[in-house]
Structure formats: structure tokens, C-alpha cells
Design a protein around this motif. Sequence first.
Motif, PDB file in Angstrom:
ATOM      1  N   TRP A 172      52.189  43.409  38.538  1.00 36.31           N
ATOM      2  CA  TRP A 172      51.349  43.145  38.362  1.00 36.31           C
ATOM      3  C   TRP A 172      51.110  41.718  39.437  1.00 36.31           C
ATOM      4  N   ARG A 173      51.986  41.044  40.501  1.00 31.03           N
ATOM      5  CA  ARG A 173      51.030  40.093  41.514  1.00 31.03           C
ATOM      6  C   ARG A 173      50.321  41.091  41.975  1.00 31.03           C
ATOM      7  N   GLY A 222      47.754  43.232  41.500  1.00 28.27           N
ATOM      8  CA  GLY A 222      46.864  43.301  39.946  1.00 28.27           C
ATOM      9  C   GLY A 222      45.764  42.181  40.025  1.00 28.27           C
ATOM     10  N   ARG A 223      46.836  41.212  39.633  1.00 27.09           N
ATOM     11  CA  ARG A 223      45.731  39.512  39.611  1.00 27.09           C
ATOM     12  C   ARG A 223      45.648  39.879  40.796  1.00 27.09           C
ATOM     13  N   GLU A 224      45.804  39.839  42.413  1.00 26.21           N
ATOM     14  CA  GLU A 224      45.063  39.255  43.401  1.00 26.21           C
ATOM     15  C   GLU A 224      44.035  40.461  43.826  1.00 26.21           C
ATOM     16  N   GLN A 225      43.998  41.759  42.927  1.00 27.45           N
ATOM     17  CA  GLN A 225      42.944  42.603  43.051  1.00 27.45           C
ATOM     18  C   GLN A 225      41.725  42.167  42.257  1.00 27.45           C
ATOM     19  N   TRP A 226      41.984  41.352  40.812  1.00 30.64           N
ATOM     20  CA  TRP A 226      41.261  41.060  39.611  1.00 30.64           C
ATOM     21  C   TRP A 226      39.510  40.918  39.781  1.00 30.64           C
ATOM     22  N   PRO A 227      39.487  40.672  41.104  1.00 30.38           N
ATOM     23  CA  PRO A 227      37.982  40.519  42.037  1.00 30.38           C
ATOM     24  C   PRO A 227      37.465  42.390  41.988  1.00 30.38           C
ATOM     25  N   HIS A 228      38.259  43.465  42.381  1.00 33.11           N
ATOM     26  CA  HIS A 228      37.499  44.176  42.139  1.00 33.11           C
ATOM     27  C   HIS A 228      36.743  45.539  41.242  1.00 33.11           C
ATOM     28  N   TYR A 229      38.566  44.928  40.363  1.00 32.29           N
ATOM     29  CA  TYR A 229      38.073  45.983  39.049  1.00 32.29           C
ATOM     30  C   TYR A 229      36.994  44.971  37.990  1.00 32.29           C
ATOM     31  N   ALA A 230      36.851  43.575  37.957  1.00 34.99           N
ATOM     32  CA  ALA A 230      35.844  43.320  38.047  1.00 34.99           C
ATOM     33  C   ALA A 230      34.361  43.168  38.301  1.00 34.99           C
ATOM     34  N   TYR A 270      33.141  46.741  39.889  1.00 37.52           N
ATOM     35  CA  TYR A 270      33.705  47.174  38.968  1.00 37.52           C
ATOM     36  C   TYR A 270      32.983  47.674  37.791  1.00 37.52           C
TER      37      TYR A 270
END
Length: 59
Positions: free
Chosen positions: A12-13, A15-23, A25
Motif C-alpha cells: 500500500w505504501r 501504491g500511495r507513492e505512485q498515485w500521481p501516475h494512476y491519476a 492515466y
Amino acid sequence: MNVPKETGSEFWRGGREQWPHYAAYVVSFLIIGVMWVKHRTIPLVVDEERLGSAGDVRK
């Protein structure tokens, strides 16, 4: 390419670090979707204008 072996809180850590990439997308998908919908309506508007003006000339 190695698959990370993170589990639990480490997963989960990451995932939180990569949230800008998902956003980014999701936003790009929405922008492309809006552009596609608008693109599909252009021929309808052009045809209505063409038929409307041609109909006025014939009367």
C-alpha cells in the motif's frame, strides 16, 4: 523485468507513492473520451447546418 515482492503495508505504501501516475492515466482516459464524444457529434452538426440552409434555399 522483476515483479516486486512487496506485501501488506509495503504494498500500500508503494501504491500511495505512485498515485500521481494512476491519476494521470485516469485523467488522460477521460480527456480522450470527451474528445471522442465531441468528434462523433461534429458530422451531425455539419449535416444539420447543411440541410437547414439547403432547405431554406429551396423554399
